[in-house]
Design a protein around this motif. Structure first.
Motif, PDB file in Angstrom:
ATOM      1  N   LYS A 106      -7.016 -26.711  -9.487  1.00 49.16           N
ATOM      2  CA  LYS A 106      -7.755 -25.512  -9.903  1.00 49.16           C
ATOM      3  C   LYS A 106      -9.161 -25.512  -9.320  1.00 49.16           C
ATOM      4  O   LYS A 106      -9.649 -24.486  -8.852  1.00 49.16           O
ATOM      5  N   ILE A 107      -9.814 -26.668  -9.365  1.00 48.17           N
ATOM      6  CA  ILE A 107     -11.178 -26.760  -8.830  1.00 48.17           C
ATOM      7  C   ILE A 107     -11.181 -26.480  -7.334  1.00 48.17           C
ATOM      8  O   ILE A 107     -11.983 -25.696  -6.841  1.00 48.17           O
ATOM      9  N   VAL A 108     -10.265 -27.130  -6.600  1.00 46.84           N
ATOM     10  CA  VAL A 108     -10.214 -26.955  -5.145  1.00 46.84           C
ATOM     11  C   VAL A 108      -9.897 -25.514  -4.778  1.00 46.84           C
ATOM     12  O   VAL A 108     -10.450 -24.969  -3.820  1.00 46.84           O
ATOM     13  N   GLN A 109      -9.019 -24.861  -5.548  1.00 54.44           N
ATOM     14  CA  GLN A 109      -8.652 -23.480  -5.251  1.00 54.44           C
ATOM     15  C   GLN A 109      -9.781 -22.502  -5.550  1.00 54.44           C
ATOM     16  O   GLN A 109      -9.876 -21.454  -4.934  1.00 54.44           O
ATOM     17  N   ASN A 110     -10.660 -22.854  -6.497  1.00 52.27           N
ATOM     18  CA  ASN A 110     -11.693 -21.917  -6.932  1.00 52.27           C
ATOM     19  C   ASN A 110     -13.060 -22.140  -6.305  1.00 52.27           C
ATOM     20  O   ASN A 110     -13.981 -21.389  -6.585  1.00 52.27           O
ATOM     21  N   ILE A 111     -13.201 -23.157  -5.483  1.00 54.71           N
ATOM     22  CA  ILE A 111     -14.505 -23.361  -4.850  1.00 54.71           C
ATOM     23  C   ILE A 111     -14.428 -22.982  -3.374  1.00 54.71           C
ATOM     24  O   ILE A 111     -13.367 -22.964  -2.778  1.00 54.71           O
ATOM     25  N   ASP A 112     -15.568 -22.680  -2.834  1.00 50.80           N
ATOM     26  CA  ASP A 112     -15.654 -22.382  -1.409  1.00 50.80           C
ATOM     27  C   ASP A 112     -15.692 -23.713  -0.674  1.00 50.80           C
ATOM     28  O   ASP A 112     -16.654 -24.467  -0.778  1.00 50.80           O
ATOM     29  N   THR A 113     -14.632 -24.026   0.057  1.00 51.29           N
ATOM     30  CA  THR A 113     -14.529 -25.328   0.725  1.00 51.29           C
ATOM     31  C   THR A 113     -15.085 -25.308   2.145  1.00 51.29           C
ATOM     32  O   THR A 113     -14.957 -26.308   2.856  1.00 51.29           O
ATOM     33  N   LYS A 114     -15.732 -24.217   2.528  1.00 56.09           N
ATOM     34  CA  LYS A 114     -16.347 -24.159   3.860  1.00 56.09           C
ATOM     35  C   LYS A 114     -17.414 -25.241   3.964  1.00 56.09           C
ATOM     36  O   LYS A 114     -18.250 -25.381   3.083  1.00 56.09           O
ATOM     37  N   GLY A 115     -17.327 -26.011   5.017  1.00 55.85           N
ATOM     38  CA  GLY A 115     -18.328 -27.048   5.248  1.00 55.85           C
ATOM     39  C   GLY A 115     -18.057 -28.349   4.507  1.00 55.85           C
ATOM     40  O   GLY A 115     -18.793 -29.306   4.670  1.00 55.85           O
ATOM     41  N   ILE A 116     -17.040 -28.384   3.682  1.00 54.03           N
ATOM     42  CA  ILE A 116     -16.706 -29.623   2.968  1.00 54.03           C
ATOM     43  C   ILE A 116     -15.766 -30.438   3.844  1.00 54.03           C
ATOM     44  O   ILE A 116     -14.685 -29.999   4.199  1.00 54.03           O
ATOM     45  N   ASN A 117     -16.207 -31.622   4.205  1.00 51.53           N
ATOM     46  CA  ASN A 117     -15.383 -32.508   5.023  1.00 51.53           C
ATOM     47  C   ASN A 117     -14.721 -33.594   4.200  1.00 51.53           C
ATOM     48  O   ASN A 117     -13.666 -34.095   4.558  1.00 51.53           O
ATOM     49  N   ASN A 118     -15.363 -34.011   3.138  1.00 50.52           N
ATOM     50  CA  ASN A 118     -14.854 -35.105   2.321  1.00 50.52           C
ATOM     51  C   ASN A 118     -14.940 -34.756   0.847  1.00 50.52           C
ATOM     52  O   ASN A 118     -15.898 -34.119   0.413  1.00 50.52           O
ATOM     53  N   MET A 119     -13.948 -35.191   0.116  1.00 51.95           N
ATOM     54  CA  MET A 119     -13.976 -35.092  -1.348  1.00 51.95           C
ATOM     55  C   MET A 119     -13.545 -36.446  -1.876  1.00 51.95           C
ATOM     56  O   MET A 119     -12.578 -37.030  -1.395  1.00 51.95           O
ATOM     57  N   TYR A 120     -14.244 -36.952  -2.847  1.00 51.15           N
ATOM     58  CA  TYR A 120     -13.910 -38.240  -3.447  1.00 51.15           C
ATOM     59  C   TYR A 120     -13.621 -38.043  -4.925  1.00 51.15           C
ATOM     60  O   TYR A 120     -14.362 -37.367  -5.624  1.00 51.15           O
ATOM     61  N   ILE A 121     -12.538 -38.636  -5.360  1.00 53.62           N
ATOM     62  CA  ILE A 121     -12.165 -38.565  -6.759  1.00 53.62           C
ATOM     63  C   ILE A 121     -12.486 -39.916  -7.370  1.00 53.62           C
ATOM     64  O   ILE A 121     -12.003 -40.952  -6.902  1.00 53.62           O
ATOM     65  N   GLY A 122     -13.304 -39.916  -8.389  1.00 55.15           N
ATOM     66  CA  GLY A 122     -13.723 -41.164  -9.010  1.00 55.15           C
ATOM     67  C   GLY A 122     -12.660 -41.787  -9.877  1.00 55.15           C
ATOM     68  O   GLY A 122     -12.579 -43.000 -10.005  1.00 55.15           O
ATOM     69  N   GLU A 123     -11.787 -40.972 -10.461  1.00 51.62           N
ATOM     70  CA  GLU A 123     -10.800 -41.522 -11.378  1.00 51.62           C
ATOM     71  C   GLU A 123      -9.632 -40.565 -11.536  1.00 51.62           C
ATOM     72  O   GLU A 123      -9.818 -39.362 -11.609  1.00 51.62           O
ATOM     73  N   LEU A 124      -8.432 -41.114 -11.551  1.00 50.22           N
ATOM     74  CA  LEU A 124      -7.228 -40.356 -11.861  1.00 50.22           C
ATOM     75  C   LEU A 124      -6.601 -40.974 -13.096  1.00 50.22           C
ATOM     76  O   LEU A 124      -6.493 -42.190 -13.190  1.00 50.22           O
ATOM     77  N   LYS A 125      -6.198 -40.167 -14.039  1.00 51.93           N
ATOM     78  CA  LYS A 125      -5.578 -40.669 -15.255  1.00 51.93           C
ATOM     79  C   LYS A 125      -4.277 -39.930 -15.494  1.00 51.93           C
ATOM     80  O   LYS A 125      -4.069 -38.836 -15.005  1.00 51.93           O
ATOM     81  N   ASN A 126      -3.427 -40.559 -16.273  1.00 46.82           N
ATOM     82  CA  ASN A 126      -2.176 -39.956 -16.678  1.00 46.82           C
ATOM     83  C   ASN A 126      -1.991 -40.284 -18.150  1.00 46.82           C
ATOM     84  O   ASN A 126      -2.164 -41.432 -18.553  1.00 46.82           O
ATOM     85  N   LYS A 127      -1.608 -39.302 -18.942  1.00 47.96           N
ATOM     86  CA  LYS A 127      -1.487 -39.535 -20.379  1.00 47.96           C
ATOM     87  C   LYS A 127      -0.362 -40.508 -20.719  1.00 47.96           C
ATOM     88  O   LYS A 127      -0.328 -41.067 -21.796  1.00 47.96           O
ATOM     89  N   GLU A 128       0.541 -40.742 -19.788  1.00 44.11           N
ATOM     90  CA  GLU A 128       1.654 -41.679 -19.990  1.00 44.11           C
ATOM     91  C   GLU A 128       1.350 -43.065 -19.410  1.00 44.11           C
ATOM     92  O   GLU A 128       2.257 -43.885 -19.280  1.00 44.11           O
ATOM     93  N   MET A 129       0.098 -43.342 -19.062  1.00 43.92           N
ATOM     94  CA  MET A 129      -0.265 -44.591 -18.403  1.00 43.92           C
ATOM     95  C   MET A 129       0.165 -45.820 -19.215  1.00 43.92           C
ATOM     96  O   MET A 129       0.670 -46.797 -18.649  1.00 43.92           O
ATOM     97  N   GLN A 130      -0.013 -45.793 -20.517  1.00 46.19           N
ATOM     98  CA  GLN A 130       0.369 -46.933 -21.356  1.00 46.19           C
ATOM     99  C   GLN A 130       1.875 -47.188 -21.272  1.00 46.19           C
ATOM    100  O   GLN A 130       2.307 -48.334 -21.193  1.00 46.19           O
ATOM    101  N   THR A 131       2.674 -46.132 -21.257  1.00 49.63           N
ATOM    102  CA  THR A 131       4.124 -46.262 -21.130  1.00 49.63           C
ATOM    103  C   THR A 131       4.484 -46.855 -19.779  1.00 49.63           C
ATOM    104  O   THR A 131       5.342 -47.740 -19.687  1.00 49.63           O
ATOM    105  N   TYR A 132       3.826 -46.402 -18.710  1.00 54.21           N
ATOM    106  CA  TYR A 132       4.090 -46.928 -17.377  1.00 54.21           C
ATOM    107  C   TYR A 132       3.720 -48.410 -17.280  1.00 54.21           C
ATOM    108  O   TYR A 132       4.432 -49.205 -16.667  1.00 54.21           O
ATOM    109  N   ARG A 133       2.604 -48.782 -17.908  1.00 54.47           N
ATOM    110  CA  ARG A 133       2.196 -50.192 -17.902  1.00 54.47           C
ATOM    111  C   ARG A 133       3.220 -51.052 -18.635  1.00 54.47           C
ATOM    112  O   ARG A 133       3.569 -52.133 -18.172  1.00 54.47           O
ATOM    113  N   LYS A 134       3.683 -50.560 -19.766  1.00 52.57           N
ATOM    114  CA  LYS A 134       4.669 -51.300 -20.546  1.00 52.57           C
ATOM    115  C   LYS A 134       5.952 -51.499 -19.734  1.00 52.57           C
ATOM    116  O   LYS A 134       6.489 -52.604 -19.662  1.00 52.57           O
ATOM    117  N   ARG A 135       6.436 -50.434 -19.110  1.00 55.74           N
ATOM    118  CA  ARG A 135       7.645 -50.525 -18.280  1.00 55.74           C
ATOM    119  C   ARG A 135       7.444 -51.496 -17.117  1.00 55.74           C
ATOM    120  O   ARG A 135       8.336 -52.270 -16.778  1.00 55.74           O
TER     121      ARG A 135
END
Length: 108
Positions: A4-33
């Motif tokens: 949503k953010i990428v679609q709604n911002i003007d990306t002209k002139g943007i060469n790099n984007m860095y994501i500081g953190e990705l989370k998933n609400k099922e992370m605890q289940t994935y760790r357990k498995r």
């Protein structure tokens, strides 16, 4: 949310984007498995190594779960994104989990 953010911002002139953190609400289940699979793999490995000695795998004596560290999960993110690639950005985000278990078994 990132899409949503990428679609709604003007990306002209943007060469790099860095994501500081990705989370998933099922992370605890994935760790357990992942931990269960790691322990099963340790048992399987111990069984075939023991059988190679002409013995049988005994009962589990001890299970140690190593402390999780930043190296146990890797955020694989496409960080060099040209504005023309913004629509396909979602396919580059993955969270890779790595688990290890230490198991000690008896030998019969």
């Amino acid at each position: 949310m990132i899409n949503k953010i990428v679609q709604n911002i003007d990306t002209k002139g943007i060469n790099n984007m860095y994501i500081g953190e990705l989370k998933n609400k099922e992370m605890q289940t994935y760790r357990k498995r992942g931990k269960i699979k790691a322990l099963r793999a340790a048992k399987e490995k111990a069984a075939y190594l023991t059988e190679s000695l002409g013995k049988q795998l005994g009962d589990v004596i001890r299970i140690v779960e190593p402390r999780e560290s930043i190296n146990d999960y890797t955020l694989s993110v496409q960080s060099n994104m040209i504005s023309s690639q913004a629509q396909s950005f979602g396919s580059f985000r993955t969270i890779k989990l790595r688990h290890s278990m230490i198991a000690r078994f008896g030998i019969k």
